[in-house]
Enzyme design. Structure first.
Site, PDB file in Angstrom:
ATOM      1  N   LYS A  53       0.751  -1.369  -0.090  1.00  0.00           N
ATOM      2  CA  LYS A  53      -0.319  -0.057  -0.144  1.00  0.00           C
ATOM      3  C   LYS A  53       0.828   0.862  -0.335  1.00  0.00           C
ATOM      4  O   LYS A  53       0.610   2.009  -1.022  1.00  0.00           O
ATOM      5  CB  LYS A  53      -1.003  -0.936   0.830  1.00  0.00           C
ATOM      6  N   GLN A  97      -4.089  -1.854   9.440  1.00  0.00           N
ATOM      7  CA  GLN A  97      -4.116  -3.682   8.494  1.00  0.00           C
ATOM      8  C   GLN A  97      -5.002  -4.512   9.342  1.00  0.00           C
ATOM      9  O   GLN A  97      -4.711  -4.832  10.807  1.00  0.00           O
ATOM     10  CB  GLN A  97      -2.730  -3.110   8.537  1.00  0.00           C
ATOM     11  N   ASP A 120     -10.556   3.444   3.876  1.00  0.00           N
ATOM     12  CA  ASP A 120     -10.433   1.684   3.836  1.00  0.00           C
ATOM     13  C   ASP A 120     -12.330   1.039   4.202  1.00  0.00           C
ATOM     14  O   ASP A 120     -12.239   0.415   3.726  1.00  0.00           O
ATOM     15  CB  ASP A 120      -9.377   1.029   4.944  1.00  0.00           C
TER      16      ASP A 120
END
Ligand code: NAP
Length: 280
Positions: A53, A97, A120
């Site tokens: 990312k 994450q 996200d």
């Protein structure tokens, strides 16, 4: 011959467009869009995803602020860090994450991300707004899958879509996105009886169960669209792709299908958040 839904190629062309947006943003605002990535613990796969990312940000000229927290991190420490990033005007998006170590309340941590920086698409508020058709950043993997279907002009309207998996980041938002686009959606999970029968009637199959080659090629209806979100060692997904590709009209390869679209969507949504921050 089935069409290969090439997520890698679409992600690459999206990056070219994003580079232009980054440059325009820089000249307007005098700063560079920034994604903060938070990695908690020492899971090597998670470290790789975070690195990928960060690399994608660098390719389009965005900054990534990489925050690493130890295996023994507490929920409070993580919440404090997220709140600090929420208040930081130089941070446009926050990626936590998944998964975090088991002592951390992951849901509480996701919920701490402010809606404006939830690039996200992990908060309940964002999920609820998306489900109701209101503005919100979609969960990156299903939103990336929708972008890929759109790019190949695959319209869910009136189709029977079977989503295998009901996780908060993938199966559930995927089902809502397909429903919002007028598909008739069936969501299957580990307690579903006769999974094969559901798949046999699907015009669109999204496999997101995290089980290598769970979906057999012989289950796929002639002409169906097959989206394989799974990724396992040996470049294997959740579908038996070799046999499925003989019946499908289109399918995502593994790798190079869904994975690049997830990252592409994350950075595209970070760009969107940066642009919104200077409008407001
Ligand atoms: P997850 O949280 O483990 O959820 C898996 C889901 O699959 C659960 O809802 C589970 O049902 C269901 N399931 C498990 N076994 C099943 C079976 N035998 N039949 C039907 N359903 C079954 O996983 P996730 O985070 O959603 O990820 C799913 C897959 O996508 C994984 O392979 C992951 O690596 C991949 N993934 C890929 C990307 C990408 O960018 N390419 C991003 C995220 C995830 P229950 O709810 O009943 O337990």
């Amino acid at each position: 011959m089935a069409v290969i839904l090439d997520g890698k190629a679409l992600a690459k062309s999206t990056e070219q467009a994003l580079s232009g947006r980054v440059n325009r943003f820089k000249s307007k605002s005098g700063r560079v869009p920034r994604l903060a990535t938070i990695l908690v613990g020492d899971d090597p796969a998670s470290a790789t995803y975070v690195k990928m990312k960060g690399n994608a940000c660098a390719r389009v000229g965005m900054l990534s602020l990489r925050i690493e927290m130890g295996q023994g991190t507490t929920t409070k420490q993580l919440l404090d860090k997220i709140n600090e990033l929420n208040d930081d005007p130089l941070t446009d998006g926050i990626l936590l994450q998944h998964p975090v170590p088991s002592q951390v309340d992951e849901r509480a941590a996701f919920e701490a991300v402010s809606l404006e920086k939830d690039v996200d698409g992990v908060t309940c508020l964002g999920f609820g707004r998306m489900s109701m058709g209101r503005a919100a950043y979609g969960s990156a993997t299903p939103a990336g899958i929708m972008r890929l279907l759109d790019h190949y002009n695959i319209r869910p309207d009136g189709k029977h879509a079977v989503v295998i998996g009901r996780s908060p980041i993938l199966g559930k938002p995927m089902a809502m996105m397909l429903l919002n686009r007028n598909a008739t959606v069936t969501v299957c999970h580990s307690k579903t009886r006769d999974l094969a029968d559901f798949v046999r009637s699907a015009d669109i199959v999204v496999a997101a169960a995290g089980k290598p080659q769970l979906v057999k090629g012989e289950w796929i209806k002639e002409g169906a669209v097959v989206v394989d979100a799974g990724y396992h060692p040996g470049n294997v997904g959740d579908v038996e792709l070799t046999s499925a590709s003989l019946k499908a009209s289109a399918y995502t390869p593994v790798p190079g299908g869904v994975g690049p679209m997830t990252i592409s969507t994350l950075i595209q949504q970070t760009m969107d958040a940066a642009e919104k921050s200077i409008i407001n």
